[in-house]
Design a protein around this motif. Sequence first.
Motif, short mmCIF file in Angstrom:
data_model
loop_
_atom_site.label_atom_id
_atom_site.label_comp_id
_atom_site.label_asym_id
_atom_site.label_seq_id
_atom_site.Cartn_x
_atom_site.Cartn_y
_atom_site.Cartn_z
N ALA A 118 64.10 12.04 37.56
CA ALA A 118 63.70 13.45 37.48
C ALA A 118 64.21 14.09 36.19
O ALA A 118 63.50 14.87 35.54
CB ALA A 118 64.24 14.21 38.70
N ALA A 119 65.43 13.74 35.78
CA ALA A 119 65.97 14.27 34.53
C ALA A 119 65.20 13.76 33.32
O ALA A 119 64.95 14.50 32.36
CB ALA A 119 67.45 13.89 34.41
N VAL A 120 64.79 12.50 33.37
CA VAL A 120 63.97 11.92 32.31
C VAL A 120 62.63 12.65 32.21
O VAL A 120 62.16 12.99 31.11
CB VAL A 120 63.76 10.41 32.55
CG1 VAL A 120 62.64 9.87 31.67
CG2 VAL A 120 65.05 9.65 32.30
N ASP A 121 62.01 12.90 33.35
CA ASP A 121 60.73 13.60 33.38
C ASP A 121 60.85 14.97 32.71
O ASP A 121 60.02 15.34 31.86
CB ASP A 121 60.27 13.75 34.83
CG ASP A 121 58.87 14.32 34.95
OD1 ASP A 121 57.92 13.55 35.13
OD2 ASP A 121 58.73 15.56 34.84
N THR A 122 61.88 15.70 33.06
CA THR A 122 62.08 17.03 32.48
C THR A 122 62.28 16.94 30.97
O THR A 122 61.68 17.71 30.19
CB THR A 122 63.30 17.71 33.12
OG1 THR A 122 63.07 17.87 34.52
CG2 THR A 122 63.57 19.07 32.49
N ASP A 160 64.60 9.35 23.13
CA ASP A 160 64.72 10.50 24.03
C ASP A 160 65.00 10.05 25.47
O ASP A 160 65.78 10.70 26.19
CB ASP A 160 63.44 11.33 23.99
CG ASP A 160 63.27 12.06 22.66
OD1 ASP A 160 64.28 12.24 21.95
OD2 ASP A 160 62.13 12.43 22.33
N LEU A 161 64.37 8.94 25.88
CA LEU A 161 64.66 8.39 27.21
C LEU A 161 66.14 8.10 27.37
O LEU A 161 66.77 8.46 28.37
CB LEU A 161 63.88 7.08 27.41
CG LEU A 161 62.44 7.13 27.90
CD1 LEU A 161 61.84 5.73 27.86
CD2 LEU A 161 62.38 7.69 29.31
N GLN A 162 66.71 7.45 26.36
CA GLN A 162 68.08 7.00 26.50
C GLN A 162 69.10 8.11 26.25
O GLN A 162 70.25 7.99 26.67
CB GLN A 162 68.30 5.78 25.60
CG GLN A 162 67.44 4.62 26.08
CD GLN A 162 67.70 3.31 25.39
OE1 GLN A 162 68.54 3.22 24.51
NE2 GLN A 162 66.97 2.28 25.78
N ARG A 163 68.68 9.19 25.62
CA ARG A 163 69.55 10.37 25.58
C ARG A 163 69.61 11.02 26.96
O ARG A 163 70.67 11.46 27.41
CB ARG A 163 69.04 11.38 24.55
CG ARG A 163 69.29 10.99 23.11
CD ARG A 163 69.05 12.16 22.17
NE ARG A 163 69.10 11.74 20.78
CZ ARG A 163 68.06 11.38 20.06
NH1 ARG A 163 66.85 11.40 20.60
NH2 ARG A 163 68.20 11.00 18.81
N ALA A 164 68.46 11.07 27.62
CA ALA A 164 68.42 11.67 28.96
C ALA A 164 69.03 10.76 30.01
O ALA A 164 69.59 11.24 31.00
CB ALA A 164 66.97 11.99 29.33
N CYS A 165 68.96 9.46 29.77
CA CYS A 165 69.45 8.48 30.75
C CYS A 165 69.87 7.22 30.00
O CYS A 165 69.02 6.38 29.67
CB CYS A 165 68.34 8.15 31.76
SG CYS A 165 68.83 6.96 33.01
N PRO A 166 71.15 7.08 29.68
CA PRO A 166 71.61 5.94 28.87
C PRO A 166 71.50 4.60 29.62
O PRO A 166 72.46 4.12 30.20
CB PRO A 166 73.07 6.30 28.56
CG PRO A 166 73.22 7.74 28.86
CD PRO A 166 72.24 8.03 29.95
N ASP A 167 70.32 4.03 29.58
CA ASP A 167 70.05 2.74 30.23
C ASP A 167 69.24 1.93 29.23
O ASP A 167 68.08 2.23 28.96
CB ASP A 167 69.25 2.98 31.52
CG ASP A 167 69.01 1.69 32.31
OD1 ASP A 167 68.91 0.62 31.69
OD2 ASP A 167 68.89 1.78 33.54
N ARG A 168 69.83 0.89 28.67
CA ARG A 168 69.18 0.16 27.59
C ARG A 168 67.96 -0.63 28.04
O ARG A 168 67.16 -1.05 27.21
CB ARG A 168 70.19 -0.77 26.90
CG ARG A 168 71.17 -0.03 26.00
CD ARG A 168 72.02 -0.98 25.20
NE ARG A 168 71.20 -1.87 24.37
CZ ARG A 168 71.67 -2.93 23.73
NH1 ARG A 168 72.95 -3.25 23.85
NH2 ARG A 168 70.88 -3.69 23.00
#
Length: 296
Positions: free
Chosen positions: A26-30, A56-64
């Motif tokens: 949800a945070a990634v979507d936003t 931008d994905l990994q700033r919102a959710c640090p998952d490589r």
Amino acid sequence: MTSPHEVVVAALARITAGYVFPARAAAVDTALRRRLAEGAYQGLDERELCERITDDLQRACPDRHLRLLWSEEPQPMDEEPEDVARARFAQYARESNYGVRRVEQLDGNIGYLDLRMIAPAELGGPAIAAAMQLLSPTEALVIDLRQCRGGSPEGVQLWCSYLFADDEVHLNDIYERSTDSVRQYWTLGHLAAPRYLDRPVAVLTSGTTFSGGEELAYNLKVLGRATVVGATTGGGAHPTARFPVSPHVTVAVPTARSVNPVTGTNWEGVGVEPDLAVSADDALGTALEHLRTLLG
């Protein structure tokens, strides 16, 4: 070229439906919709678009593991039939010798295994057994994972099984979001080559070591079966599926997560820290010195 809006919307649909942490999805979507509205993706070609969205994905959710991938060759948008996908991967695994790049006897009767990929057990079993058969007369073992970028949990299970005495060692658990279930991985009871027991083992790592390669190093480290030598690994602990979102763009979505039964956690985002921290280039020399000390 597919528009940035179409790429973002298609990628977000896959992430929202499949990402192992729904709240983070949800945070990634936003975050991505905000960046899209700001015009951050305008004027980019598809390769640049993949790089920008991944950042931008990994700033919102640090998952490589969570990323967009660009392919020069166009890919079909329809889901690939399972038998076709299996055959294509089997060919890749075969051409890669099931990850076994080199098996060697070093001075002092120390075995050396250069492992570049963790092949699925059903494909790589004979090659893995052949490698362990060749290594069986040695007095110590180096497993070089410095260029191992990942692979199969079942393959990790098989490699680990050769280093323990029986089928009673709990190696790892994987939680799957789609089924809301946990699969346990234990050492195997029947193997096609001798087990490698009561002899020291060193595992070499680098920042390139990732995913399944990290699991092998992590399992052996936390169970006290091997000394990890080298640099901290990349930090990817989430099994991942890939979905096409345009003819040239694929989104990688982690759909599961590892939970180690010893630590209760995994190496996601932090990597596997070595027991003997040296540069990746110096790892083999340091490991050999360590093993020769143990052997006396």
